[in-house]
Design a protein around this motif. Structure first.
Motif, mmCIF file in Angstrom:
data_model
loop_
_atom_site.group_PDB
_atom_site.id
_atom_site.type_symbol
_atom_site.label_atom_id
_atom_site.label_comp_id
_atom_site.label_asym_id
_atom_site.label_seq_id
_atom_site.Cartn_x
_atom_site.Cartn_y
_atom_site.Cartn_z
ATOM 1 N N LEU A 89 35.882 35.134 34.337
ATOM 2 C CA LEU A 89 35.965 34.308 35.701
ATOM 3 C C LEU A 89 36.239 34.995 36.862
ATOM 4 N N THR A 90 35.811 34.526 37.938
ATOM 5 C CA THR A 90 36.003 35.382 39.314
ATOM 6 C C THR A 90 36.635 34.237 40.116
ATOM 7 N N MET A 94 37.374 29.738 40.961
ATOM 8 C CA MET A 94 38.482 28.976 41.249
ATOM 9 C C MET A 94 38.189 28.072 42.371
ATOM 10 N N GLU A 174 40.772 40.992 35.501
ATOM 11 C CA GLU A 174 40.252 39.549 35.514
ATOM 12 C C GLU A 174 41.356 38.887 36.375
ATOM 13 N N VAL A 178 41.025 36.585 39.536
ATOM 14 C CA VAL A 178 41.112 35.358 39.683
ATOM 15 C C VAL A 178 42.209 34.852 40.805
#
Length: 383
Positions: A89-90, A94, A174, A178
């Motif tokens: 995820l990045t 979000m 990561e 995030v």
């Protein structure tokens, strides 16, 4: 058993159980807790304030009695984002996925005893996500700047550790990405270090010493110093009751909130390279003192008070990752699952499947890079 799924389930069950038990004593001192419950809390207890509906109009939450808090609500939302995307995820995820879930996903909120959207339960530091990302249209990579610096992002970063099982460095990177949508400074740092610790605990044959070494080795600035200070004052076998004042004294120089938790100091929760959130170093301290035992880690955090639910969430997650589902007391898990109307094992099953897919994708990407790099070396040697 300690398979990927077992450890993933243990992580998230441990986090939820810790959250629910620690939630009853949040914001209180150890002395207040002992006085209210006629001794140390030894398991799931009822609410601290009988008039919980009216005592705090801004936060009329039914804590205790096995009710999870916003720590678990946010953790479950992050699991849902992983389930949708099924990749690393990045910060943009979000904004694109987590925030809409906060605003629109109607779910049972145990502390409110009704169904509504998570946004109406979370603390102001989490509402910041919606304000900055949805309404402010801020670049997600920078949206955490300006928020109060607290454990708001760290408390739900366990899924990032599972997604990077066995790779603390990858989990740290990561989680930094995030958490940048939510926090800055030592709040963001703690989120990344917690994710790294979970990733280390997920490895086969992981030990408490290995987890603590991973956390200490990867942490920076005040977060590292605070962790080292907390780990220095306890030894394996230290009773969790004895560890409470030792850990509080050790973390005090790094904690900006001050001694009266409900009356934060003037410089509290502001960015700093010398400060640390209180919750993660203390959780690691209890993990060391108890030798990674979930029951003692959670009870130590619960009776420590202050931000007890988040300390217990982090400690419970790490103990569950180390020992798998069986490490978390089954009677506690059953009560919390029933009282909160949650399948506590579902998130772990989901994250184990997603983590396996992420690992396969990482392998494929590495294979492509390996072939490309080998070709580059061949071109150079032939030049």
């Amino acid at each position: 058993m300690n398979t990927l799924q077992d450890k993933a389930i243990g992580t998230l069950v441990g986090a939820a159980v810790g959250d629910a038990i620690g939630g009853a004593t949040e914001g209180r001192s150890t002395q207040e807790i002992v006085e209210r419950y006629d001794g140390y809390v030894e398991g799931i207890v009822d609410y601290f304030m009988p008039d919980w509906r009216t005592a705090k109009p801004m936060s009329p939450y039914h804590k205790g009695e096995g009710h999870v808090t916003d720590d678990t609500l946010m953790t479950n939302l992050l699991v849902a984002v992983y389930a949708k995307n099924r990749r690393h995820l990045t910060a943009f995820d979000m904004a694109d996925d987590l925030v809409p879930l906060m605003m629109n996903e109607v779910t049972w909120i145990p502390e409110l005893e009704r169904e509504t959207v998570p946004l109406l339960r979370v603390f102001l530091a989490e509402k910041w996500l919606v304000t900055r990302l949805h309404y402010g249209h801020v670049d997600p990579r920078e949206a955490g700047v300006g928020n109060i610096v607290n454990c708001g992002a760290a408390m739900y970063m366990a899924p990032v550790g599972i997604a990077n099982a066995g790779d603390p460095t990858g989990a740290y990177a990561e989680a930094v990405e995030v958490a940048g949508a939510h926090q800055s400074s030592y709040g963001r740092e703690a989120a990344a270090v917690f994710a790294a610790a979970v990733a280390a605990a997920m490895a086969p044959g992981a030990t408490v010493d290995g987890v603590l070494a991973a956390a200490t080795g990867i942490a920076r600035d005040g977060t590292r110093t605070a962790i080292e200070a907390c780990l220095a004052v306890v030894e394996p076998g230290t009773d969790w009751r004895e560890a409470i004042p030792l850990l509080r004294a050790a973390v005090t120089p790094f904690d900006s909130v001050g001694e009266v938790y409900r009356e934060p100091a003037q410089d509290s929760r502001r960015p700093s390279r010398l400060r640390s959130i209180e919750e993660l170093p203390v959780a690691l301290g209890f993990l060391k003192a108890t030798g990674g035992e979930a029951r003692g880690t959670v009870l130590g955090a619960t009776n420590y008070g202050r931000d007890s639910d988040s300390i217990a969430t982090m400690g419970g997650a790490l103990a569950g990752a180390l020992g798998g589902e069986s490490a978390v007391p089954a009677d506690w898990a059953e009560i919390v699952g029933t009282a909160s109307r949650l399948d506590l094992r579902a998130g772990g099953r989901t994250m184990a499947a997603v983590a396996a897919e992420i690992f396969a994708a990482d392998q494929a990407a590495w294979h492509q890079r390996h072939e490309a790099f080998e070709a580059l070396l061949e071109d150079r040697s032939g030049a």
